[in-house]
Scaffold this motif. Structure first.
Motif, PDB file in Angstrom:
ATOM      1  N   THR A  63      22.621   9.211 -24.348  1.00 46.39           N
ATOM      2  CA  THR A  63      22.219   9.344 -23.017  1.00 46.39           C
ATOM      3  C   THR A  63      23.740   8.349 -21.661  1.00 46.39           C
ATOM      4  N   SER A  64      24.200   7.742 -22.386  1.00 40.33           N
ATOM      5  CA  SER A  64      25.939   7.990 -21.579  1.00 40.33           C
ATOM      6  C   SER A  64      27.301   8.306 -21.685  1.00 40.33           C
ATOM      7  N   GLN A  65      27.543   8.848 -20.638  1.00 43.84           N
ATOM      8  CA  GLN A  65      28.740  10.203 -21.097  1.00 43.84           C
ATOM      9  C   GLN A  65      30.147   8.690 -21.446  1.00 43.84           C
ATOM     10  N   ASP A  66      29.743   7.711 -20.385  1.00 44.38           N
ATOM     11  CA  ASP A  66      30.946   6.626 -20.707  1.00 44.38           C
ATOM     12  C   ASP A  66      30.788   5.644 -21.593  1.00 44.38           C
ATOM     13  N   SER A  67      29.491   5.987 -22.570  1.00 42.64           N
ATOM     14  CA  SER A  67      29.302   5.067 -23.766  1.00 42.64           C
ATOM     15  C   SER A  67      30.112   5.697 -24.801  1.00 42.64           C
ATOM     16  N   VAL A  68      29.280   7.254 -24.585  1.00 43.30           N
ATOM     17  CA  VAL A  68      29.525   8.516 -26.354  1.00 43.30           C
ATOM     18  C   VAL A  68      31.255   7.894 -26.086  1.00 43.30           C
ATOM     19  N   ASP A  69      32.110   7.979 -24.843  1.00 41.23           N
ATOM     20  CA  ASP A  69      33.297   7.996 -24.779  1.00 41.23           C
ATOM     21  C   ASP A  69      33.987   7.398 -25.386  1.00 41.23           C
ATOM     22  N   ALA A  70      33.597   5.980 -25.381  1.00 41.22           N
ATOM     23  CA  ALA A  70      33.984   4.576 -25.322  1.00 41.22           C
ATOM     24  C   ALA A  70      33.884   4.680 -26.983  1.00 41.22           C
ATOM     25  N   ASN A  87      23.714  13.440 -36.323  1.00 38.42           N
ATOM     26  CA  ASN A  87      23.152  13.019 -34.787  1.00 38.42           C
ATOM     27  C   ASN A  87      21.325  13.183 -34.910  1.00 38.42           C
ATOM     28  N   ASN A  88      21.260  11.684 -35.225  1.00 42.97           N
ATOM     29  CA  ASN A  88      20.051  10.789 -35.689  1.00 42.97           C
ATOM     30  C   ASN A  88      19.198  10.461 -34.237  1.00 42.97           C
ATOM     31  N   ALA A  89      20.274   9.886 -33.741  1.00 42.97           N
ATOM     32  CA  ALA A  89      18.749   9.495 -32.463  1.00 42.97           C
ATOM     33  C   ALA A  89      17.919  10.350 -31.606  1.00 42.97           C
ATOM     34  N   ALA A  90      16.859  10.158 -31.707  1.00 42.51           N
ATOM     35  CA  ALA A  90      15.673  10.716 -31.135  1.00 42.51           C
ATOM     36  C   ALA A  90      15.002   9.709 -30.395  1.00 42.51           C
ATOM     37  N   ILE A  91      14.126  10.532 -29.498  1.00 37.80           N
ATOM     38  CA  ILE A  91      13.095   9.330 -29.312  1.00 37.80           C
ATOM     39  C   ILE A  91      11.416   9.923 -29.217  1.00 37.80           C
ATOM     40  N   ALA A  92      10.436   9.597 -28.868  1.00 35.56           N
ATOM     41  CA  ALA A  92       8.801  10.742 -29.611  1.00 35.56           C
ATOM     42  C   ALA A  92       8.410  11.506 -27.994  1.00 35.56           C
ATOM     43  N   GLY A  93       9.057  10.719 -27.193  1.00 32.63           N
ATOM     44  CA  GLY A  93       8.502  11.128 -25.696  1.00 32.63           C
ATOM     45  C   GLY A  93       6.923  11.060 -25.447  1.00 32.63           C
ATOM     46  N   PRO A  94       6.089  11.854 -24.879  1.00 37.69           N
ATOM     47  CA  PRO A  94       5.219  11.802 -24.174  1.00 37.69           C
ATOM     48  C   PRO A  94       4.248  12.103 -24.839  1.00 37.69           C
ATOM     49  N   GLU A 108      13.646  12.289 -19.875  1.00 43.29           N
ATOM     50  CA  GLU A 108      13.900  10.981 -20.847  1.00 43.29           C
ATOM     51  C   GLU A 108      14.235  11.856 -22.481  1.00 43.29           C
ATOM     52  N   ILE A 109      13.358  12.832 -22.717  1.00 45.25           N
ATOM     53  CA  ILE A 109      12.968  12.461 -23.915  1.00 45.25           C
ATOM     54  C   ILE A 109      14.827  13.701 -24.431  1.00 45.25           C
ATOM     55  N   PHE A 110      14.265  14.805 -23.348  1.00 44.61           N
ATOM     56  CA  PHE A 110      15.451  16.275 -23.482  1.00 44.61           C
ATOM     57  C   PHE A 110      16.897  15.444 -23.008  1.00 44.61           C
ATOM     58  N   GLU A 111      16.853  14.410 -22.182  1.00 46.64           N
ATOM     59  CA  GLU A 111      18.558  13.371 -22.030  1.00 46.64           C
ATOM     60  C   GLU A 111      18.671  13.095 -23.650  1.00 46.64           C
ATOM     61  N   THR A 112      17.102  12.637 -24.088  1.00 46.58           N
ATOM     62  CA  THR A 112      18.076  11.523 -25.512  1.00 46.58           C
ATOM     63  C   THR A 112      18.358  12.748 -26.701  1.00 46.58           C
ATOM     64  N   ASN A 113      17.206  13.876 -27.048  1.00 51.27           N
ATOM     65  CA  ASN A 113      16.850  14.217 -28.133  1.00 51.27           C
ATOM     66  C   ASN A 113      17.537  15.176 -28.457  1.00 51.27           C
ATOM     67  N   VAL A 114      18.516  16.854 -26.678  1.00 45.76           N
ATOM     68  CA  VAL A 114      18.870  17.113 -26.501  1.00 45.76           C
ATOM     69  C   VAL A 114      20.787  17.565 -26.586  1.00 45.76           C
ATOM     70  N   PHE A 115      20.319  16.578 -24.702  1.00 46.75           N
ATOM     71  CA  PHE A 115      21.678  16.462 -24.460  1.00 46.75           C
ATOM     72  C   PHE A 115      22.271  15.422 -24.983  1.00 46.75           C
ATOM     73  N   GLY A 116      21.884  14.396 -25.780  1.00 48.38           N
ATOM     74  CA  GLY A 116      22.404  13.341 -25.930  1.00 48.38           C
ATOM     75  C   GLY A 116      23.322  13.755 -27.918  1.00 48.38           C
ATOM     76  N   PRO A 117      22.883  15.100 -28.321  1.00 42.34           N
ATOM     77  CA  PRO A 117      23.565  15.183 -29.469  1.00 42.34           C
ATOM     78  C   PRO A 117      24.967  16.716 -29.103  1.00 42.34           C
ATOM     79  N   ILE A 118      24.513  16.978 -27.481  1.00 42.86           N
ATOM     80  CA  ILE A 118      25.489  17.973 -26.911  1.00 42.86           C
ATOM     81  C   ILE A 118      26.562  17.032 -26.649  1.00 42.86           C
ATOM     82  N   ARG A 119      26.506  16.026 -25.766  1.00 42.40           N
ATOM     83  CA  ARG A 119      27.558  14.921 -26.064  1.00 42.40           C
ATOM     84  C   ARG A 119      28.673  13.997 -26.837  1.00 42.40           C
TER      85      ARG A 119
END
Length: 239
Positions: A63-70, A87-94, A108-119
């Motif tokens: 969920t962090s561009q800085d972390s992914v870039d590093a 790309n395995n990281a995911a959360i169950a969400g509400p 939060e779940i979209f940031e992790t499960n969708v935007f995360g794999p894109i990043r």
């Protein structure tokens, strides 16, 4: 001379990610075990080392561009390329009634499960292109299959929620589009099946070994292997 396959698994400090990292390392691959929580990632690496398996710990918060870039910079410095991205990281969400779910509840779940794999794919794309045989595996779910969720046999078995199924359906579409846009890379989605992990409170009926079977298989395909497909451990599954 045989070249070692270099792989990265996100969300790999536990569950399907950890078992995938273990199996790939056991096969002689050089594996980066990525985890949002560095302490938990280091603990998983230490546990695998006790089994005689060497993997690299890698701090990576999808969920962090800085972390992914590093993280990409670290892999570049250590290995110079990446053969397989999982790309395995995911959360169950509400787990809420759709009629009572707000857009904010799903952020939060979209940031992790969708935007995360894109990043992650964007950041590691240059390293994948440095590989002679690049592969990407998106760890999806049968919950993201419209065909499955509209099957009458599942009607009373799956509680209707917006977050998890919607993000996994989006991940399936990402797989399809990336496969078409990146013909030099094998890109596939995997349904691990209902596996006992923290994500479902260990209610799944499959072991993590069974749940990672398709992930490991698709990670190891050759240059003539499938791309743009959706698979479980028994073969192709419906979108």
């Amino acid at each position: 001379m045989r070249t070692t396959t270099i792989a990265l698994v996100t969300g790999a400090n536990k569950g399907l990610g950890r078992e995938t990292a273990r199996r790939l390392a056991e096969s002689g691959w050089e594996v980066f075990l990525a985890a949002r929580d560095s302490a938990r990632g280091t603990k998983a690496v230490t546990e695998l080392a006790a089994q005689g398996l060497r993997v690299h710990p890698l701090a990576l918060d999808v969920t962090s561009q800085d972390s992914v870039d590093a993280a990409a910079a670290t892999v570049r410095a250590i290995a110079g390329r990446l053969d397989v991205l999982i790309n395995n990281a995911a959360i169950a969400g509400p787990s809420m009634d759709p009629a009572r779910t707000r857009a904010e509840d799903l952020r939060e779940i979209f940031e992790t499960n969708v935007f995360g794999p894109i990043r992650v794919l964007n950041a590691f794309l240059p390293l994948l292109r440095a590989s002679g045989q690049p592969r990407v595996v998106m760890v999806s779910s049968g919950m993201g299959s419209i065909a499955t969720l509209t099957d009458p046999r599942w009607k009373d078995l799956v509680r209707p929620t917006l977050g998890y199924p919607t993000t996994k359906a989006a991940l399936n579409m990402l797989t399809t589009v990336y496969a078409a846009a990146l013909p030099d890379i094998r890109v596939n989605a995997v349904d691990p099946g209902y596996t006992a992990t923290d994500l479902n409170g260990h209610s799944g009926f499959q072991s993590v070994s069974e749940g990672t079977a398709a992930i490991v298989e698709l990670a190891g395909i050759g240059p003539d292997g499938p791309t743009g497909g959706f698979f479980d451990r028994n073969g192709a599954v419906p979108w």
